[in-house]
Write a protein that holds these residues in place. Structure first.
Motif, PDB file in Angstrom:
ATOM      1  N   ASP A  25       0.811  -1.191  -0.127  1.00  0.00           N
ATOM      2  CA  ASP A  25      -0.064   0.208   0.080  1.00  0.00           C
ATOM      3  C   ASP A  25       0.972   1.151  -0.050  1.00  0.00           C
ATOM      4  N   PRO A  26       0.572   2.078  -0.672  1.00  0.00           N
ATOM      5  CA  PRO A  26       1.397   3.491  -1.208  1.00  0.00           C
ATOM      6  C   PRO A  26       1.849   4.056   0.429  1.00  0.00           C
ATOM      7  N   GLU A  27       0.759   4.426   1.232  1.00  0.00           N
ATOM      8  CA  GLU A  27       0.984   5.101   2.548  1.00  0.00           C
ATOM      9  C   GLU A  27       1.785   4.269   3.391  1.00  0.00           C
ATOM     10  N   LYS A  28       1.668   2.935   3.273  1.00  0.00           N
ATOM     11  CA  LYS A  28       2.540   2.017   4.181  1.00  0.00           C
ATOM     12  C   LYS A  28       3.849   2.222   3.585  1.00  0.00           C
ATOM     13  N   LEU A  29       4.087   2.051   2.495  1.00  0.00           N
ATOM     14  CA  LEU A  29       5.611   2.091   1.826  1.00  0.00           C
ATOM     15  C   LEU A  29       6.083   3.466   2.323  1.00  0.00           C
ATOM     16  N   ARG A  30       5.346   4.487   2.145  1.00  0.00           N
ATOM     17  CA  ARG A  30       5.814   5.611   2.288  1.00  0.00           C
ATOM     18  C   ARG A  30       6.417   5.741   3.891  1.00  0.00           C
ATOM     19  N   ALA A  31       5.635   5.186   4.832  1.00  0.00           N
ATOM     20  CA  ALA A  31       5.788   4.985   6.255  1.00  0.00           C
ATOM     21  C   ALA A  31       7.226   4.102   6.507  1.00  0.00           C
ATOM     22  N   LEU A  32       7.415   3.187   5.720  1.00  0.00           N
ATOM     23  CA  LEU A  32       8.396   2.190   5.872  1.00  0.00           C
ATOM     24  C   LEU A  32       9.681   2.970   5.469  1.00  0.00           C
ATOM     25  N   ALA A  33       9.645   3.724   4.208  1.00  0.00           N
ATOM     26  CA  ALA A  33      10.794   4.470   3.650  1.00  0.00           C
ATOM     27  C   ALA A  33      11.468   5.267   4.745  1.00  0.00           C
ATOM     28  N   ARG A  34      10.340   6.022   5.588  1.00  0.00           N
ATOM     29  CA  ARG A  34      10.889   6.952   6.477  1.00  0.00           C
ATOM     30  C   ARG A  34      12.058   6.155   7.830  1.00  0.00           C
ATOM     31  N   GLN A  35      11.618   5.043   7.951  1.00  0.00           N
ATOM     32  CA  GLN A  35      12.425   4.110   8.783  1.00  0.00           C
ATOM     33  C   GLN A  35      13.779   3.473   8.081  1.00  0.00           C
ATOM     34  N   VAL A  36      13.900   3.414   6.572  1.00  0.00           N
ATOM     35  CA  VAL A  36      15.022   2.968   6.282  1.00  0.00           C
ATOM     36  C   VAL A  36      16.325   3.862   6.545  1.00  0.00           C
ATOM     37  N   ARG A  37      17.402   2.937   6.778  1.00  0.00           N
ATOM     38  CA  ARG A  37      18.617   3.726   6.834  1.00  0.00           C
ATOM     39  C   ARG A  37      19.542   3.452   5.559  1.00  0.00           C
ATOM     40  N   VAL A  38      20.196   4.375   5.274  1.00  0.00           N
ATOM     41  CA  VAL A  38      21.095   4.556   4.010  1.00  0.00           C
ATOM     42  C   VAL A  38      22.439   4.068   4.441  1.00  0.00           C
ATOM     43  N   LEU A  39      23.191   2.954   4.057  1.00  0.00           N
ATOM     44  CA  LEU A  39      24.681   2.547   4.285  1.00  0.00           C
ATOM     45  C   LEU A  39      25.527   3.018   3.299  1.00  0.00           C
ATOM     46  N   TYR A  40      26.699   3.442   3.414  1.00  0.00           N
ATOM     47  CA  TYR A  40      27.666   3.328   2.424  1.00  0.00           C
ATOM     48  C   TYR A  40      28.775   2.264   2.714  1.00  0.00           C
ATOM     49  N   LEU A  41      28.841   1.668   1.605  1.00  0.00           N
ATOM     50  CA  LEU A  41      29.935   0.588   1.744  1.00  0.00           C
ATOM     51  C   LEU A  41      31.031   0.648   1.149  1.00  0.00           C
ATOM     52  N   GLU A  42      32.385   0.540   1.572  1.00  0.00           N
ATOM     53  CA  GLU A  42      33.513   0.763   0.777  1.00  0.00           C
ATOM     54  C   GLU A  42      33.741  -0.514   0.064  1.00  0.00           C
ATOM     55  N   PRO A  43      34.619  -0.616  -1.120  1.00  0.00           N
ATOM     56  CA  PRO A  43      35.129  -1.794  -1.613  1.00  0.00           C
ATOM     57  C   PRO A  43      35.484  -2.847  -0.833  1.00  0.00           C
ATOM     58  N   GLU A  44      34.818  -3.739  -0.670  1.00  0.00           N
ATOM     59  CA  GLU A  44      35.564  -5.171   0.074  1.00  0.00           C
ATOM     60  C   GLU A  44      35.074  -4.948   1.392  1.00  0.00           C
ATOM     61  N   GLN A  45      33.989  -4.167   1.937  1.00  0.00           N
ATOM     62  CA  GLN A  45      33.543  -4.179   3.340  1.00  0.00           C
ATOM     63  C   GLN A  45      32.498  -5.153   3.485  1.00  0.00           C
ATOM     64  N   VAL A  46      32.526  -5.885   4.673  1.00  0.00           N
ATOM     65  CA  VAL A  46      32.064  -6.986   5.063  1.00  0.00           C
ATOM     66  C   VAL A  46      30.601  -6.272   5.797  1.00  0.00           C
ATOM     67  N   LEU A  47      29.665  -6.642   5.270  1.00  0.00           N
ATOM     68  CA  LEU A  47      28.163  -6.278   5.891  1.00  0.00           C
ATOM     69  C   LEU A  47      27.936  -6.958   6.838  1.00  0.00           C
ATOM     70  N   PHE A  48      27.840  -8.484   6.753  1.00  0.00           N
ATOM     71  CA  PHE A  48      27.692  -9.178   7.565  1.00  0.00           C
ATOM     72  C   PHE A  48      28.561 -10.531   7.230  1.00  0.00           C
ATOM     73  N   ALA A  49      28.797 -11.436   8.216  1.00  0.00           N
ATOM     74  CA  ALA A  49      29.589 -12.574   7.954  1.00  0.00           C
ATOM     75  C   ALA A  49      28.718 -13.800   8.337  1.00  0.00           C
ATOM     76  N   GLN A  50      29.209 -14.882   7.580  1.00  0.00           N
ATOM     77  CA  GLN A  50      28.582 -16.232   7.922  1.00  0.00           C
ATOM     78  C   GLN A  50      28.581 -16.708   9.398  1.00  0.00           C
ATOM     79  N   GLY A  51      27.682 -16.830   9.895  1.00  0.00           N
ATOM     80  CA  GLY A  51      27.631 -17.268  11.288  1.00  0.00           C
ATOM     81  C   GLY A  51      27.266 -16.129  12.334  1.00  0.00           C
ATOM     82  N   ASP A  52      27.239 -14.898  11.546  1.00  0.00           N
ATOM     83  CA  ASP A  52      26.963 -13.782  12.610  1.00  0.00           C
ATOM     84  C   ASP A  52      25.323 -13.883  12.802  1.00  0.00           C
ATOM     85  N   THR A  53      25.151 -13.467  14.157  1.00  0.00           N
ATOM     86  CA  THR A  53      23.685 -13.329  14.437  1.00  0.00           C
ATOM     87  C   THR A  53      23.182 -12.426  13.504  1.00  0.00           C
ATOM     88  N   ALA A  54      21.811 -12.818  13.327  1.00  0.00           N
ATOM     89  CA  ALA A  54      21.162 -12.100  12.304  1.00  0.00           C
ATOM     90  C   ALA A  54      20.745 -10.518  12.768  1.00  0.00           C
TER      91      ALA A  54
END
Length: 645
Positions: A25-54
């Motif tokens: 639903d458009p309004e729910k998507l807009r509300a969700l977008a307000r809570q999204v974080r924007v992450l910048y990742l450098e080349p070869e930066q690990v966001l999460f590793a195998q075995g990490d807690t979710a």
């Protein structure tokens, strides 16, 4: 507009471009977008590793790319996938709440949207289409994709032009269960012995444990009995409440299939208790099982294959194969990967062949000697999406030369029975009679070795044609060691006769070009298919033939599939890896074109009418032809074909 609002609006616009976010639903998507974080990742930066807690987020690639890799015993990570713009990953945190099963590393400078799970879960619960989209991706063990836009970034190979991803309507249908038959229940103080007897009497794999008001308290399953009672952890006369699984996962009556699927995946259960209001606080009405889900889907490949293997009525096979065609169309429309589709259809076709052979053996009696059924051509290469011609052969063991003709007579009858069953299932007879029902192609091992010896050491045009057809054999049923012996013999002789591969490479260059000098499709000039483009002969065969020659040159045994051959070649020849991967992708796109064309026109799909393609489709198809000329040039240089008379 404030800077933060600008960012939120850009996030909203981006997400709204991709499924499943465009299903929200458009309004729910807009509300969700307000809570999204924007992450910048450098080349070869690990966001999460195998075995990490979710994490508390799952992720969407906004810009750049992210590698998903898995650790191996050898120490070298195995590349599972590369996520591009619009791909969703880290879904394990959303669906299973488990530690990550792979490592996510940015392949370049990347922007990633982190979507909070706590904000997204209500959407998942309320929207069956969104739930199914994520469940399907998680069940397949893959990141969730937007294939159309992903393929658009393939500069040389072009776009995928199939319809965008959609959710099949039957997965939104309500599931109906017979509550009178489906509820087997007992109070918590019932002995395990009595509960097991009740389950046996009702032929049930579970027992619901309920209170005096019929409200669910727990569930007892075959698995609980095996793990607890058989293993000796509890006594057979203990009450069921000591081993029941609790609490019970409940659902409302007649839930949509998508809801049931997501419930089972999320909670890792195979049974859902149906109650009056969908909670544990109301009366239990029945139990929805994983088996019910499979039966409700009907065309689920596992169900089709199971039906083929278990049917006692051979006459039911054509109807099952018809349903496989419906499954094929659904997969193509949903842009499921061609490699996955090919694997599924091959499994279904193989199951039919095996069932036909078992039926023939039952009719004729036990085979006199060991034998192996070989699939040839597109079925041998695991590429037969449509029901095209039969291509097969049979090899039987060298045993008692005096009885060889008698043995052959048995196998010719067997081949004829299988041929007729496959004909009923929609697979036409081979026009050139290259089938196991033909005495020439139903032979003992020593004769097959002689065939290949002659073809390799005397590479005439006919010999090269036969090699091209018969080398792509794949053992489907019987004694597979006969196939391995033949393969070993072939490679030994190719090593001895160094001139053979150059001749085979030259033969591979004989297919006519797909485009004219002015990049127009070269169509048939006359006959039944006048003004139509032969995608098999002019586009697919050159890649099939080239992959075969290069596979032989690299001594790659046991890999027949064309795009898998190219992928293997990319590993062995890093200097040509890009070209081989492009060739593999081009071939997959051609397979998709041909299959859709065949399903729409109810034929083999081999001949396309260029005038019926839209501009984007024509551009896509043209772009797949570029690797053909590059691969042929590689053959020309590698085998020095200019010096071959």
């Amino acid at each position: 507009m404030k800077p933060s609002n600008v960012i939120q609006e850009r996030v909203h616009e981006f997400l709204n471009t991709y499924p499943p976010f465009n299903l929200i639903d458009p309004e729910k998507l807009r509300a969700l977008a307000r809570q999204v974080r924007v992450l910048y990742l450098e080349p070869e930066q690990v966001l999460f590793a195998q075995g990490d807690t979710a994490h508390e987020h799952f992720y969407v690639v906004r810009q750049g790319s992210v590698r998903l890799e898995q650790a191996t015993e050898g120490g070298n990570p195995k590349l599972l996938d590369v996520c591009d713009e619009g791909d969703v990953f880290g879904v394990r945190a959303l669906i299973a709440k488990k530690n990550y099963s792979s490592t996510a590393t940015s392949a370049e400078e990347s922007l990633v949207y982190a979507i909070p799970i706590v904000a997204f879960e209500p959407i998942l619960t309320e929207n069956p289409q969104v739930a199914l989209y994520f469940a399907a991706g998680f069940a397949a063990g893959q990141p969730v994709r937007n294939p159309t836009l992903r393929d658009a970034q393939r500069a040389r190979v072009g776009l995928s032009t199939i319809a965008p991803t959609s959710i099949p309507l039957h997965l939104e249908d309500a599931l109906k269960i017979d509550t009178a038959k489906n509820l087997v229940a007992c109070p918590p103080d019932t002995s395990i012995r009595l509960a097991a007897q009740m389950m046996s009497d009702k032929d049930s794999s579970f027992m619901m444990v309920v209170d005096s008001g019929q409200r669910p308290l727990g569930i007892l399953t075959d698995t609980d009995l095996r793990r607890q009672v058989v293993a000796g952890h509890v006594a057979i006369d203990d009450p069921v409440e000591v081993i029941m699984s609790a609490p019970v996962i409940t659902t409302v009556p007649n839930p949509p299939m998508a809801d049931a699927l997501i419930h089972m995946i999320r909670h890792k259960v195979k049974h859902l208790c149906v109650t009056t209001d969908g909670t544990v606080n109301s009366r239990a009405l029945g139990v929805l099982t994983e088996h019910d889900l499979l039966l409700a889907q009907g065309n689920n490949p596992a169900v089709l294959i199971s039906e083929i293997r278990q049917t006692r009525d051979i006459a039911s096979l054509p109807g099952i194969r018809d349903r496989a065609e419906e499954l094929l169309l659904k997969y193509l429309e949903q842009e499921v990967s061609i490699s996955f589709i090919a694997n599924i259809i091959t499994e279904i076709n193989d199951a039919i062949i095996v069932r036909a052979l078992q039926h023939a053996e039952k009719e004729l009696g036990e085979p006199p000697v060991r034998y192996c059924w070989l699939s040839l051509g597109s079925e041998g290469r695991e590429e037969q999406l449509l029901r095209t011609d039969q291509d097969n052969a049979l090899v039987f063991e060298d045993k008692n030369a005096a009885l060889e003709k008698e043995h052959q007579a048995y196998f010719l009858k067997l081949g004829a029975i299988v041929r007729d069953i496959l004909l009923q299932c929609g697979f036409e007879k081979c026009p050139a009679d290259m089938m196991a029902s033909n005495p020439k192609w139903c032979q003992p091992l020593h004769t097959w070795k002689q065939y290949f010896y002659n073809w390799i050491h005397e590479p005439t045009e006919e010999a090269l044609m036969h090699t091209s057809i018969f080398y792509d054999y794949r053992p489907v049923y019987g004694d597979l060691s006969l196939s391995r012996q033949l393969t070993d013999y072939i490679y030994e002789n190719i090593q001895q006769e160094r001139i053979f591969l150059p001749f085979l490479a030259k033969h591979a260059l004989q297919s006519p070009p797909p485009l004219s000098f002015f990049r127009n499709f070269i169509v048939e000039r006359g006959g039944e298919h006048k003004d139509q483009f032969d995608i098999k002969l002019r586009a697919m065969t050159p890649l099939v033939d080239a992959a075969r020659v290069l596979t032989l040159d690299n001594r790659i045994a046991g890999e027949n599939n064309t795009f898998k051959r190219f992928e293997k070649l990319a590993e062995l020849e890093p200097q040509n890896a890009e070209l081989y991967r492009e060739a593999a992708m081009a071939y997959e796109i051609m397979m998709r074109f041909r299959a859709l064309n065949g399903l729409r026109n109810k034929n083999s799909g081999r001949y396309l009418n260029p005038n019926q393609l839209n501009k984007l489709e024509r551009q896509t198809l043209r772009s797949t032809f570029k690797p053909i000329s590059d691969i042929q040039e590689l053959l020309q240089v590698r085998f020095q074909l200019n010096y071959l008379g």
